[in-house]
Motif scaffolding. Structure first.
Motif, mmCIF file in Angstrom:
data_model
loop_
_atom_site.group_PDB
_atom_site.id
_atom_site.type_symbol
_atom_site.label_atom_id
_atom_site.label_comp_id
_atom_site.label_asym_id
_atom_site.label_seq_id
_atom_site.Cartn_x
_atom_site.Cartn_y
_atom_site.Cartn_z
ATOM 1 N N THR A 36 0.817 -1.225 0.000
ATOM 2 C CA THR A 36 0.000 0.000 0.000
ATOM 3 C C THR A 36 0.845 1.267 0.000
ATOM 4 O OG1 THR A 36 -0.215 -0.149 2.395
ATOM 5 C CG2 THR A 36 -2.017 -1.053 1.081
ATOM 6 N N SER A 37 2.153 1.125 0.214
ATOM 7 C CA SER A 37 3.023 2.297 0.154
ATOM 8 C C SER A 37 3.378 2.653 -1.290
ATOM 9 C CB SER A 37 4.307 2.041 0.955
ATOM 10 O OG SER A 37 4.974 0.906 0.432
ATOM 11 N N ASN A 38 3.124 1.738 -2.215
ATOM 12 C CA ASN A 38 3.405 1.965 -3.624
ATOM 13 C C ASN A 38 2.439 3.015 -4.178
ATOM 14 O OD1 ASN A 38 2.887 1.494 -6.557
ATOM 15 N ND2 ASN A 38 4.540 0.001 -6.293
ATOM 16 N N ASP A 39 2.980 3.991 -4.924
ATOM 17 C CA ASP A 39 2.153 5.070 -5.472
ATOM 18 C C ASP A 39 1.055 4.556 -6.406
ATOM 19 O OD1 ASP A 39 3.516 7.006 -4.089
ATOM 20 O OD2 ASP A 39 4.813 7.589 -5.769
ATOM 21 N N LEU A 40 1.391 3.578 -7.243
ATOM 22 C CA LEU A 40 0.405 3.028 -8.161
ATOM 23 C C LEU A 40 -0.727 2.336 -7.403
ATOM 24 C CD1 LEU A 40 -0.446 2.547 -11.056
ATOM 25 C CD2 LEU A 40 0.968 0.474 -11.058
ATOM 26 N N THR A 41 -0.380 1.609 -6.354
ATOM 27 C CA THR A 41 -1.386 0.949 -5.527
ATOM 28 C C THR A 41 -2.277 1.990 -4.855
ATOM 29 O OG1 THR A 41 0.108 -0.906 -5.121
ATOM 30 C CG2 THR A 41 -1.752 -0.673 -3.623
ATOM 31 N N GLN A 42 -1.662 3.022 -4.303
ATOM 32 C CA GLN A 42 -2.434 4.095 -3.660
ATOM 33 C C GLN A 42 -3.386 4.758 -4.644
ATOM 34 O OE1 GLN A 42 -2.760 5.469 -0.518
ATOM 35 N NE2 GLN A 42 -1.763 3.576 0.115
ATOM 36 N N GLN A 43 -2.892 4.998 -5.849
ATOM 37 C CA GLN A 43 -3.730 5.628 -6.872
ATOM 38 C C GLN A 43 -4.910 4.727 -7.219
ATOM 39 O OE1 GLN A 43 -1.607 6.634 -10.442
ATOM 40 N NE2 GLN A 43 -3.437 7.355 -11.490
ATOM 41 N N GLU A 44 -4.658 3.428 -7.364
ATOM 42 C CA GLU A 44 -5.724 2.486 -7.690
ATOM 43 C C GLU A 44 -6.746 2.389 -6.552
ATOM 44 O OE1 GLU A 44 -7.771 0.295 -10.327
ATOM 45 O OE2 GLU A 44 -5.926 1.378 -10.733
ATOM 46 N N ARG A 95 -7.491 4.771 -4.378
ATOM 47 C CA ARG A 95 -8.278 6.009 -4.395
ATOM 48 C C ARG A 95 -9.296 5.996 -5.539
ATOM 49 N NH1 ARG A 95 -7.079 5.655 -0.084
ATOM 50 N NH2 ARG A 95 -5.265 6.541 0.877
#
Length: 142
Positions: free
Chosen positions: A50-58, A60
């Motif tokens: 969940t610290s990955n930017d792509l994961t966070q973007q997905e 959201r």
């Protein structure tokens, strides 16, 4: 009762049934989308970093979609007058799903539901109404 009055009454009843059915169908369709999206969201939260930017973007993006889905259910429900709504329609949107979307633990969810019943009692809800709410929430958890 004359034929014209009966026909008008029948037309009104048919319209009510039709609008209720449309709202129910739409809410159920949207609920399927909610179920799929919640599953994806929980998968992202548990199986990905969940610290990955792509994961966070997905995450959201899915949360935003889910909020829109809940809004759509509320909108469909609002198109049917409250006195014409069925028990099935009143189950939409689902509070337990909302708690899952905002990532609240199940034990906290249970406490919040208990608190809701207490608050309802303060506003004059009967024990029976609180029991119905608890039963409905219990079914939703299953």
């Amino acid at each position: 009762m004359d034929e014209e009055t009966m026909t008008h009454s029948d037309e009104q009843q048919q319209h009510l049934t039709s609008s209720l059915q449309k709202a129910l169908q739409q809410c159920e369709l949207v609920q399927n989308m909610i179920d799929i999206s919640i599953s994806s969201l929980e998968g992202l939260r548990t199986k990905c970093a969940t610290s990955n930017d792509l994961t966070q973007q997905e995450i959201r993006t899915l949360e935003g979609k889910l909020v829109k889905y809940f809004s759509r259910q509320l909108s469909c429900k609002r198109r049917v007058a409250s006195e014409e709504r069925s028990v099935e329609l009143d189950h939409f949107p689902c509070l337990a799903h909302w708690f899952r979307i905002v990532n609240i633990r199940k034990d906290i969810t249970q406490l919040a539901e208990d608190q809701v019943c207490e608050e309802l009692g303060r506003f004059g809800a009967t024990e029976e109404e609180c029991a119905r709410l608890n039963a409905a929430l219990s079914c939703l958890r299953k």
